[in-house]
Each structure stands twice: as structure tokens, then as C-alpha cells.
Design an enzyme around this catalytic site. Structure first.
Site, PDB file in Angstrom:
ATOM      1  N   PRO A   2       0.573  -1.184   0.235  1.00 38.91           N
ATOM      2  CG  PRO A   2      -0.691  -1.774   1.534  1.00 38.91           C
ATOM      3  CD  PRO A   2       0.472  -1.570   0.737  1.00 38.91           C
ATOM      4  CD  GLU A   3       3.886   2.518  -3.532  1.00 38.30           C
ATOM      5  OE1 GLU A   3       4.199   4.077  -4.105  1.00 38.30           O
ATOM      6  OE2 GLU A   3       4.326   1.859  -4.640  1.00 38.30           O
ATOM      7  CG  HIS A  92      -4.903 -13.383   6.024  1.00 45.19           C
ATOM      8  ND1 HIS A  92      -3.930 -14.116   6.995  1.00 45.19           N
ATOM      9  CD2 HIS A  92      -4.529 -14.072   5.155  1.00 45.19           C
ATOM     10  CE1 HIS A  92      -3.124 -14.627   6.543  1.00 45.19           C
ATOM     11  NE2 HIS A  92      -3.817 -14.998   4.868  1.00 45.19           N
ATOM     12  NE  ARG A 111       5.493 -10.124   3.692  1.00 42.02           N
ATOM     13  CZ  ARG A 111       6.470 -10.118   3.553  1.00 42.02           C
ATOM     14  NH1 ARG A 111       6.154  -9.439   2.038  1.00 42.02           N
ATOM     15  NH2 ARG A 111       7.416 -10.448   3.869  1.00 42.02           N
ATOM     16  NE  ARG A 151      17.613  12.227   1.805  1.00 46.25           N
ATOM     17  CZ  ARG A 151      18.291  11.551   2.593  1.00 46.25           C
ATOM     18  NH1 ARG A 151      17.756  12.300   3.662  1.00 46.25           N
ATOM     19  NH2 ARG A 151      18.032  10.561   2.839  1.00 46.25           N
ATOM     20  NE  ARG A 249      12.767   1.205  -0.726  1.00 41.83           N
ATOM     21  CZ  ARG A 249      11.330   1.435  -0.461  1.00 41.83           C
ATOM     22  NH1 ARG A 249      10.307   1.403  -0.738  1.00 41.83           N
ATOM     23  NH2 ARG A 249      11.764   1.467   1.177  1.00 41.83           N
TER      24      ARG A 249
END
Length: 262
Positions: A2-3, A92, A111, A151, A249
Site C-alpha cells: 500500500p502506498e 487475516h 504479513r 540529499r 528495492r
């Protein structure tokens, strides 16, 4: 995983199913998803309270009650669904919130990598969100550009770092970078002002479409619609897509559209 668009969809589920309704019963079927709160304390704090307008920050969902705030994070496989209390719970379904004879919210997670927290007041909410950067849907362009320019690592890593920008995950970051024609491995601090502006514009456009869809949609015109193919090709130029790993990733990009040169 989920984003931001998925969690915004869960916010709408909560709002439609439970906003303005009293929490009649809290059933904790798996204590493993509770963080810093016992099942008994969760029940005592929430039963009899009324859900108010929910909020979202990045991948966090804030279920307000006018008192304690239930904070949900969905990890890799979490969901929030609205069911009928008489429907049999799925394997779940970890925590159930009955809000009427016909409606029950269910936190479902296979999970169990994240879960539920209880914040007694706003200071506790702020503490739990302290490591989160500005929300990707709410951040203005100046704050976005300032966060990236500070960054030193890759732009892909910066976009998915929740302390820099809250809400973007792997799929969204790859999609946004592809649309902005920027290679994931390029250094965030090396982006030009034009690069940062283009990246911000494409982020906003991608998020608006994804939020409307309630997910990161695998459309044919999107990178996400091709990244899992056996021989994936760029939907814009037809060039075979490249796969690599960045900070653990899986990363997908087009070597023609996303050149090193901006």
C-alpha cells in the site's frame, strides 16, 4: 505494498463506513498487530467513542475519535475493509471494529509488518509521526525542491525515504521518475532547478490519477502496466526496460527516455 493512493482509499472506506458512528465493540483477534497498547486497553479506550473525520499523512491513517486517535499503518499487505458483522471473519482479519448492526471495520493484514497504535493525545500523534516528512500530496514545490536538494543519495532513494517525503513507495517513485525522464540512480543534489520542477509536476499529476483510481494503476500508458511483463518495454518509446536494485528495492526504468543527462 500500500502506498499513498491505497491509504487514501482506506481513509475513504473509514469515512464512509464509520464516520459519526459509535464504536460498539472492538475485537482483537491477533495481538501481534498491536504496538504499545494491549488488547484490553485498546477496547477500554475506544468502545463508546465515536469516529470523527479520519485523516491521512503519507502511509499513515489517523482514525480520530474526539479523544484517543487510532493510528494505522498497512505495511506490505494491510487493508481496511467495511463488512457486515455477521459475515465470517477471514483468516487475516486481525482487529474488528463494530460500529452498527450492519457495519464493521476490519483491519486485515497477511504479513503483519506494521499494525495499529493508540495515541492518547496530539502530542503522542506528533511523536509517532515525528520521523515523517511532509505529505507528498500536500507539500508545496519550494519545500519539495529544498528537501531533494539537501540529499546526497540517489533521487529514487530520496523519493522513497519517508523522512524526506511521506507517502511514496517503490511503484510510485519509478512511475514519477519515468514520467519526469530522470534516471533513478542520478544524485538528488545534482538535479537542476528545471529537473526538480518537472519532477514535482509529474509527482502531482501521478498522485492525482492514482488517488482517483485508489491504487497505483497498471495502465498500458503507465510504466506500472509493463514493469512485471516477461520482456517489459517502455510504453512511450518501445525500448526494453532495465531492471536494477537500489537500496534493496526492485527498480525499473527506460535507458532511452531516462538518460543520465537531464
Amino acid at each position: 505494498m500500500p502506498e499513498l493512493p491505497d491509504v487514501e482509499g482506506f481513509r475513504r472506506v473509514l469515512e464512509a463506513c464509520a464516520k459519526g458512528r459509535v464504536i460498539r465493540r472492538v475485537d482483537v483477534r491477533d495481538r501481534g498487530v498491536l504496538h504499545g497498547v494491549s488488547a484490553r486497553r485498546l477496547r477500554d479506550a475506544l468502545e463508546g467513542r465515536r469516529f470523527t473525520a479520519p485523516e491521512r499523512h503519507g502511509k499513515w491513517l489517523l482514525a480520530r475519535t474526539g479523544g484517543p486517535t487510532l493510528m494505522l499503518h498497512f505495511g506490505m499487505t494491510g487493508q481496511l475493509v467495511c463488512s457486515h458483522p455477521e459475515e465470517e471473519a477471514e483468516a487475516h482479519d486481525r482487529v474488528l471494529f463494530t460500529v452498527s448492526r450492519e457495519r464493521q471495520l476490519r483491519y486485515r493484514d497477511q504479513r503483519k509488518l506494521q499494525g495499529l497504535w493508540l495515541a492518547d493525545d496530539e502530542s503522542e500523534v506528533a511523536r509517532l509521526l515525528a520521523r515523517q516528512g511532509p505529505d507528498a500530496m500536500a507539500v508545496d514545490r519550494r519545500a519539495f525542491e529544498a528537501a531533494l536538494s539537501a540529499r546526497r543519495g540517489s533521487v529514487k532513494t530520496a523519493l522513497t525515504d519517508q523522512s524526506v517525503l511521506a507517502g511514496l513507495g517503490n511503484l510510485l517513485a519509478d512511475e514519477i521518475l519515468w514520467r519526469a525522464r530522470l534516471r533513478p540512480a542520478c544524485r538528488a543534489s545534482d538535479l537542476t532547478e528545471a529537473d526538480r520542477r518537472r519532477l514535482y509536476t509529474q509527482m502531482r499529476r501521478t498522485l492525482r490519477s492514482a488517488v482517483t483510481a485508489g491504487c497505483v494503476p497498471p495502465r498500458d500508458s503507465w510504466l506500472t502496466g509493463h514493469r512485471d511483463a516477461r520482456s517489459p518495454a517502455c510504453p512511450r518509446c518501445g525500448t526494453p526496460l532495465r531492471r536494477s536494485r537500489m537500496a534493496g528495492r526492485g527498480t525499473v526504468w527506460c535507458p532511452r527516455c531516462q538518460r543520465d543527462e537531464s
